[in-house]
Enzyme design. Structure first.
Site, PDB file in Angstrom:
ATOM      1  N   ARG A 104       0.866  -1.144   0.342  1.00 48.25           N
ATOM      2  CA  ARG A 104      -0.175   0.206   0.275  1.00 48.25           C
ATOM      3  C   ARG A 104       1.182   1.005   0.152  1.00 48.25           C
ATOM      4  NH1 ARG A 104      -4.531   0.616   4.303  1.00 48.25           N
ATOM      5  NH2 ARG A 104      -2.610   0.822   5.755  1.00 48.25           N
ATOM      6  N   THR A 108      -1.007   7.490  -0.753  1.00 44.78           N
ATOM      7  CA  THR A 108      -2.581   7.262  -1.028  1.00 44.78           C
ATOM      8  C   THR A 108      -3.693   6.208  -0.442  1.00 44.78           C
ATOM      9  OG1 THR A 108      -1.572   5.679  -3.047  1.00 44.78           O
ATOM     10  CG2 THR A 108      -1.100   8.138  -3.692  1.00 44.78           C
ATOM     11  N   ASP A 200      -0.139  -2.593  12.362  1.00 49.54           N
ATOM     12  CA  ASP A 200       0.415  -3.758  11.297  1.00 49.54           C
ATOM     13  C   ASP A 200       0.829  -4.752  11.130  1.00 49.54           C
ATOM     14  OD1 ASP A 200       2.484  -3.826   8.741  1.00 49.54           O
ATOM     15  OD2 ASP A 200       2.549  -2.011   8.835  1.00 49.54           O
ATOM     16  N   ASP A 203       4.889  -6.064  10.092  1.00 47.90           N
ATOM     17  CA  ASP A 203       5.885  -4.619  10.819  1.00 47.90           C
ATOM     18  C   ASP A 203       6.021  -6.342  12.234  1.00 47.90           C
ATOM     19  OD1 ASP A 203       6.675  -3.210   9.127  1.00 47.90           O
ATOM     20  OD2 ASP A 203       6.008  -1.568   9.649  1.00 47.90           O
TER      21      ASP A 203
HETATM   22  C1  PRP Z   1      -1.104  -4.408   4.508  1.00 49.34           C
HETATM   23  C2  PRP Z   1      -1.668  -6.284   4.594  1.00 49.34           C
HETATM   24  C3  PRP Z   1      -2.643  -5.615   3.424  1.00 49.34           C
HETATM   25  C4  PRP Z   1      -2.674  -4.141   3.306  1.00 49.34           C
HETATM   26  C5  PRP Z   1      -3.866  -3.929   3.955  1.00 49.34           C
HETATM   27  O1  PRP Z   1      -0.037  -4.909   3.480  1.00 49.34           O
HETATM   28  O2  PRP Z   1      -1.288  -6.858   4.629  1.00 49.34           O
HETATM   29  O3  PRP Z   1      -1.651  -5.628   2.398  1.00 49.34           O
HETATM   30  O4  PRP Z   1      -2.339  -3.796   4.163  1.00 49.34           O
HETATM   31  O5  PRP Z   1      -4.755  -2.920   3.278  1.00 49.34           O
HETATM   32  P1  PRP Z   1      -6.246  -2.505   2.005  1.00 49.34           P
HETATM   33  O6  PRP Z   1      -7.067  -2.993   2.936  1.00 49.34           O
HETATM   34  O7  PRP Z   1      -5.965  -0.969   2.209  1.00 49.34           O
HETATM   35  O8  PRP Z   1      -5.478  -2.427   1.270  1.00 49.34           O
HETATM   36  P2  PRP Z   1       1.241  -3.735   3.192  1.00 49.34           P
HETATM   37  O9  PRP Z   1       0.878  -2.723   2.372  1.00 49.34           O
HETATM   38  O10 PRP Z   1       1.580  -2.698   4.658  1.00 49.34           O
HETATM   39  O11 PRP Z   1       2.140  -4.092   3.092  1.00 49.34           O
HETATM   40  P3  PRP Z   1       3.279  -5.630   3.664  1.00 49.34           P
HETATM   41  O12 PRP Z   1       2.731  -7.214   4.251  1.00 49.34           O
HETATM   42  O13 PRP Z   1       4.309  -5.623   2.716  1.00 49.34           O
HETATM   43  O14 PRP Z   1       3.414  -5.789   5.139  1.00 49.34           O
HETATM   44  N1  URA Z   2      -2.349  -2.736   7.108  1.00 50.35           N
HETATM   45  C1  URA Z   2      -2.018  -3.378   8.522  1.00 50.35           C
HETATM   46  O1  URA Z   2      -0.933  -4.232   8.272  1.00 50.35           O
HETATM   47  N2  URA Z   2      -2.957  -2.844   9.682  1.00 50.35           N
HETATM   48  C2  URA Z   2      -3.889  -2.385   9.448  1.00 50.35           C
HETATM   49  O2  URA Z   2      -4.547  -1.874  10.567  1.00 50.35           O
HETATM   50  C3  URA Z   2      -4.198  -1.803   7.992  1.00 50.35           C
HETATM   51  C4  URA Z   2      -3.444  -2.506   6.957  1.00 50.35           C
END
Ligand code: PRP
Ligand code: URA
Length: 209
Positions: A104, A108, A200, A203
């Site tokens: 994400r 944005t 997160d 993380d």
């Molecule tokens: C997180 C999560 C989803 C997304 C959800 O990933 O694991 O993929 O955010 O958010 P959304 O519904 O608003 O799209 P992130 O983009 O943080 O990436 P990561 O898994 O690499 O930490």
């Molecule tokens: N991605 C995450 O990892 N946590 C949230 O709460 C939303 C998006």
């Protein structure tokens, strides 16, 4: 309209509460996510079709039931979806695994694709698209779009926690995709994080913050 199935099994609810606790460390967080994913897979696969086959027990030959028809593919959305794969695979070890890389954009909140590799026969498989968090729904909606573009049309979305905004987005963009969640939360905050959520997921899973 797609359906939303919220798992209210006490074991799932208890483990999810442990994951939400900010004092839960990465090792325990990973183990809990894997355990919940296994429990969810047990319920999600409840309607898999069976066929009758002839087998030999040590005593006699008999007709027994075994899984038939469509095979499964598990497709985690990178990174955090990876944490759900092992738990599901422990129940369905013959499933193939695909990967979709999305993150994400922090400004944005729009999903950016950086990787996609699916099993060669993905179109013939029932796909379990897995990601712990369904927040705005942008990432999951885009991932489902990629899968459909590559000919996959039998897709179930499996999330640990969903926000109503994410569910509404999937139901609007992909009304054919049913959603399975362990917890349905209240709303998103101004940064697009699920409230109360667990922070997160990527993380916490990989200890990157
Ligand atoms: C997180 C999560 C989803 C997304 C959800 O990933 O694991 O993929 O955010 O958010 P959304 O519904 O608003 O799209 P992130 O983009 O943080 O990436 P990561 O898994 O690499 O930490
Ligand atoms: N991605 C995450 O990892 N946590 C949230 O709460 C939303 C998006």
């Amino acid at each position: 309209m797609s359906t939303v199935h919220v798992f209210d099994h006490p074991l799932i609810t208890h483990k999810l509460s442990l994951m939400r606790d900010k004092n839960t460390g990465a090792k325990e967080f990973r183990e809990l996510l894997s355990e919940i994913s296994m429990l969810m897979a047990y319920e999600i696969t409840r309607d898999l079709p069976l066929e009758t086959v002839e087998i030999e027990t040590p005593i006699c030959s008999t007709q027994a039931k075994m899984l038939s028809g469509k095979k499964l593919a598990i497709v985690p959305i990178l990174r955090a979806g990876l944490g759900m794969v092992d738990g599901i695979m422990s129940l369905v070890p013959a499933a193939k695994i695909g990967h979709i890389g999305l993150y994400r954009d922090p400004e944005t909140l729009e999903p950016v694709e950086y990787y996609c590799k699916l099993p060669v026969d993905a179109q013939e498989r029932e796909i379990l698209l897995v990601d712990p968090m369904l927040a705005t729904g942008g990432s999951a909606s885009a991932a489902i779009g990629f899968l459909k573009k590559r000919g996959c049309h039998n897709i179930r979305l499996v999330n640990l926690i969903a926000a109503p905004e994410g569910v509404a987005r999937i139901q609007r963009d992909h009304p054919d995709v049913n959603i399975f969640v362990a917890g349905m939360d209240s709303h998103l905050n101004e940064h697009g994080y699920i409230v109360p959520g667990l922070g997160d997921a990527g993380d916490r899973l990989f200890g990157t913050k």
